[in-house]
Design a protein around this motif. Structure first.
Motif, PDB file in Angstrom:
ATOM      1  N   UNK A  65     -42.358  75.245 -79.370  1.00  0.00           N
ATOM      2  CA  UNK A  65     -43.125  76.190 -78.567  1.00  0.00           C
ATOM      3  C   UNK A  65     -44.411  75.550 -78.086  1.00  0.00           C
ATOM      4  N   UNK A  66     -44.935  76.068 -76.988  1.00  0.00           N
ATOM      5  CA  UNK A  66     -46.265  75.694 -76.540  1.00  0.00           C
ATOM      6  C   UNK A  66     -46.910  76.938 -75.958  1.00  0.00           C
ATOM      7  N   UNK A  67     -48.080  76.781 -75.250  1.00  0.00           N
ATOM      8  CA  UNK A  67     -48.909  77.934 -74.866  1.00  0.00           C
ATOM      9  C   UNK A  67     -49.422  78.596 -76.157  1.00  0.00           C
ATOM     10  N   UNK A  69     -51.109  81.144 -76.929  1.00  0.00           N
ATOM     11  CA  UNK A  69     -50.962  82.591 -77.145  1.00  0.00           C
ATOM     12  C   UNK A  69     -49.511  82.982 -77.395  1.00  0.00           C
ATOM     13  N   UNK A  70     -48.569  82.175 -76.888  1.00  0.00           N
ATOM     14  CA  UNK A  70     -47.157  82.399 -77.231  1.00  0.00           C
ATOM     15  C   UNK A  70     -46.947  81.997 -78.691  1.00  0.00           C
ATOM     16  N   UNK A  73     -48.472  84.615 -81.081  1.00  0.00           N
ATOM     17  CA  UNK A  73     -47.610  85.812 -81.099  1.00  0.00           C
ATOM     18  C   UNK A  73     -46.365  85.562 -81.935  1.00  0.00           C
ATOM     19  N   UNK A  74     -45.754  84.382 -81.739  1.00  0.00           N
ATOM     20  CA  UNK A  74     -44.556  84.025 -82.494  1.00  0.00           C
ATOM     21  C   UNK A  74     -44.859  84.033 -83.994  1.00  0.00           C
ATOM     22  N   UNK A 102     -54.080  90.617 -74.082  1.00  0.00           N
ATOM     23  CA  UNK A 102     -53.968  90.341 -72.643  1.00  0.00           C
ATOM     24  C   UNK A 102     -55.337  90.341 -71.984  1.00  0.00           C
ATOM     25  N   UNK A 105     -56.870  87.111 -72.501  1.00  0.00           N
ATOM     26  CA  UNK A 105     -56.210  86.119 -71.661  1.00  0.00           C
ATOM     27  C   UNK A 105     -56.589  86.238 -70.183  1.00  0.00           C
TER      28      UNK A 105
ATOM     29  N   UNK B  66     -53.308  96.173 -67.813  1.00  0.00           N
ATOM     30  CA  UNK B  66     -52.779  94.788 -67.873  1.00  0.00           C
ATOM     31  C   UNK B  66     -51.246  94.854 -67.827  1.00  0.00           C
ATOM     32  N   UNK B  69     -49.219  93.475 -70.656  1.00  0.00           N
ATOM     33  CA  UNK B  69     -49.316  94.234 -71.905  1.00  0.00           C
ATOM     34  C   UNK B  69     -48.425  95.470 -71.789  1.00  0.00           C
ATOM     35  N   UNK B  90     -36.927  86.597 -84.269  1.00  0.00           N
ATOM     36  CA  UNK B  90     -38.225  86.028 -83.869  1.00  0.00           C
ATOM     37  C   UNK B  90     -38.128  84.683 -83.149  1.00  0.00           C
ATOM     38  N   UNK B  94     -39.300  84.312 -79.508  1.00  0.00           N
ATOM     39  CA  UNK B  94     -40.329  83.279 -79.309  1.00  0.00           C
ATOM     40  C   UNK B  94     -40.176  82.583 -77.972  1.00  0.00           C
ATOM     41  N   UNK B  95     -38.930  82.293 -77.586  1.00  0.00           N
ATOM     42  CA  UNK B  95     -38.688  81.625 -76.304  1.00  0.00           C
ATOM     43  C   UNK B  95     -38.985  82.559 -75.131  1.00  0.00           C
ATOM     44  N   UNK B  97     -41.218  85.013 -75.204  1.00  0.00           N
ATOM     45  CA  UNK B  97     -42.687  85.091 -75.150  1.00  0.00           C
ATOM     46  C   UNK B  97     -43.250  83.818 -74.539  1.00  0.00           C
ATOM     47  N   UNK B  98     -42.683  82.675 -74.899  1.00  0.00           N
ATOM     48  CA  UNK B  98     -43.137  81.397 -74.350  1.00  0.00           C
ATOM     49  C   UNK B  98     -43.074  81.406 -72.825  1.00  0.00           C
ATOM     50  N   UNK B 101     -45.517  83.587 -71.198  1.00  0.00           N
ATOM     51  CA  UNK B 101     -46.846  82.964 -71.138  1.00  0.00           C
ATOM     52  C   UNK B 101     -46.897  81.886 -70.060  1.00  0.00           C
ATOM     53  N   UNK B 105     -49.719  81.721 -67.324  1.00  0.00           N
ATOM     54  CA  UNK B 105     -50.716  80.652 -67.354  1.00  0.00           C
ATOM     55  C   UNK B 105     -50.445  79.507 -66.385  1.00  0.00           C
ATOM     56  N   UNK B 106     -49.172  79.224 -66.082  1.00  0.00           N
ATOM     57  CA  UNK B 106     -48.829  78.057 -65.256  1.00  0.00           C
ATOM     58  C   UNK B 106     -48.371  78.450 -63.849  1.00  0.00           C
TER      59      UNK B 106
END
Lengths: 216, 214
Positions: A65-67, A69-70, A73-74, A102, A105, B66, B69, B90, B94-95, B97-98, B101, B105-106
């Motif tokens: 994982x990266x980011x 905030x991700x 959360x994980x 959020x 962020x 938001x 959110x 989880x 996780x992926x 959520x990744x 994000x 962000x990108x």
């Protein structure tokens, strides 16, 4: 079970966001320094873990994982029963935590990170602070902190009466700003100031600061 | 009590929320906030979102803002309704959520600025800053190269199923495909396939039908 591996650079606020989360949950981890000076964050093998070439990144077993905030959360969900609970189980209470995460962020960080860059990072790199930019950013941050002041007059922490992921995500940049003249913006708002000192005073953050220093 | 969404129909963030409600087949009431007369700064709206931005959502006694959110709340609180948008496990979530994000962000910072230059400015009778557009187009190209690599090995961003991560992209992808920037998507076969697929979803089509300027 293999330890979580964190790839990063010790003084980076997003890296410290992940570390303080692991410390809060009492989870063991292996810290692997990424040599940013040699540009290793843009090369293999690191870009196989984060193709965007940014720190931090983590490996948890086969999960990469990266980011930051991700990642937090994980960790909050995946290790819910370890250490400090960072998220509630009730969906409506969880919603408030996610809301303030959020806000960190989208409303807080863009301005606060730029201020941290101008006032903390630039001097370290021997660059000159852009004072006009700092002026503009201060005005923006003050407006955001007014909303925080109103919120924190209603509850001890951002999402309610207990410390949560929403507060945690703020710690590294708030900590940086407290070492600058921007501290005055926080001190001028009594509820914000109380909250900031509270979160910066947590043992997990103290441990993070001790461990995440540059080894010269 | 029905969910209320306060927003502006053309706002990408408002469309993100409505798109999510449509995927989950949840009934909602759309309350128009007139951005052109500054209604987002009215006392009534600031009571919903003190930052004065659309959208805001009311679900019973819960008030949120938001868009990301809001969608996260919906996908978890209504996990059993409509399309499942987040896995329970989880590591799998996780992926999701990744890549949510990554969108935040990108992708979005660049995509929003391009939409502003190429779509909003003309509406206001302003000229696009061509140097800025060129710079942003290059940046988006680099980001989409990473998406291309990801989507080569995975049907959707978070895995084999459509998820919150893909949904979050719908408004901006929809906007950009109506501009010259669509070339960037068309030049990358997996990204192109993914973009067409997420925009073809019935829930998104319904969102576009409903979210027209009154």
């Amino acid at each position: 079970m293999a330890m979580i591996k964190v790839h990063g650079f010790p003084i980076s606020p997003p890296v410290r966001r992940v570390i303080v989360c692991l410390e809060e949950k009492g989870l063991p981890y292996d810290f692997l320094t990424v040599d940013m000076f040699s540009g290793n964050h843009k090369k293999q093998p690191f870009i196989s873990i984060n193709p965007f070439g940014q720190i931090p990144a983590i490996e948890d077993g086969d999960l990469k994982l990266y980011e930051s905030r991700a990642i937090t959360q994980y960790i909050a969900h995946g290790y819910a029963s370890n250490g400090t609970p960072l998220i509630p189980t009730d969906p409506k209470e969880l919603a408030i935590v996610i809301l303030w995460a959020e806000i960190e962020s989208q409303q807080f960080d863009p301005t606060a990170s730029k201020l941290s860059f101008e006032l903390v990072i630039k001097p370290i790199r021997g660059m000159t602070t852009d004072e006009i930019e700092v002026e503009k950013l201060q005005v923006k941050l003050a407006a955001v902190l007014d909303v925080y002041e109103a919120r924190l007059s209603e509850s001890k922490f951002l999402a309610g009466e207990t410390f949560s992921l929403a507060d945690l995500n703020h710690i590294p940049i708030v900590s940086n700003l407290y070492g600058t003249k921007i501290k005055a913006l926080f001190e001028a708002r009594p509820n914000v100031n109380l909250w900031a000192e509270d979160i910066l005073g947590r043992p997990s953050w103290q441990k993070t600061l001790k461990k995440m220093t540059m080894k010269m | 009590m029905t969910i209320k969404v306060h927003g502006f129909p053309l706002s990408p963030a408002a469309r993100r929320v409505v798109g999510c409600l449509e995927e989950k087949c949840l009934p909602y009431e759309f309350v128009f906030v007139d951005l052109m007369s500054g209604q987002q700064n009215s006392e009534a709206f600031l009571a919903l979102n003190p930052f004065g931005k659309v959208p805001a959502l009311e679900d019973g006694d819960l008030t949120l803002f938001e868009s990301r959110a809001i969608t996260q709340y919906i996908v978890r609180a209504y996990a059993d309704e409509g399309t499942s948008l987040i896995p329970v496990n989880p590591k799998e979530s996780g992926l999701v959520i990744l890549w949510s994000e990554v969108e935040s962000q990108q992708f979005d910072p660049i995509a929003s600025k391009l939409s502003f230059e190429l779509l909003i400015k003309p509406l206001r009778g302003l000229t696009a800053d061509e140097a800025e557009v060129e710079k942003l187009t290059k940046q988006l190209g680099s980001v989409l190269d990473i998406y291309e690599a990801r989507l080569k090995g995975s049907k959707f961003l978070g895995g084999e199923d459509f998820s919150l991560a893909d949904l979050s992209h719908q408004p901006a992808v929809n906007s950009l495909l109506s501009t010259k920037v669509k070339d960037l998507f068309e030049a990358r076969p997996h990204v192109h396939r993914w973009a067409k697929e997420i925009l073809a979803r019935r829930a998104w089509q319904k969102t576009l039908e409903k979210m027209k300027f009154p």
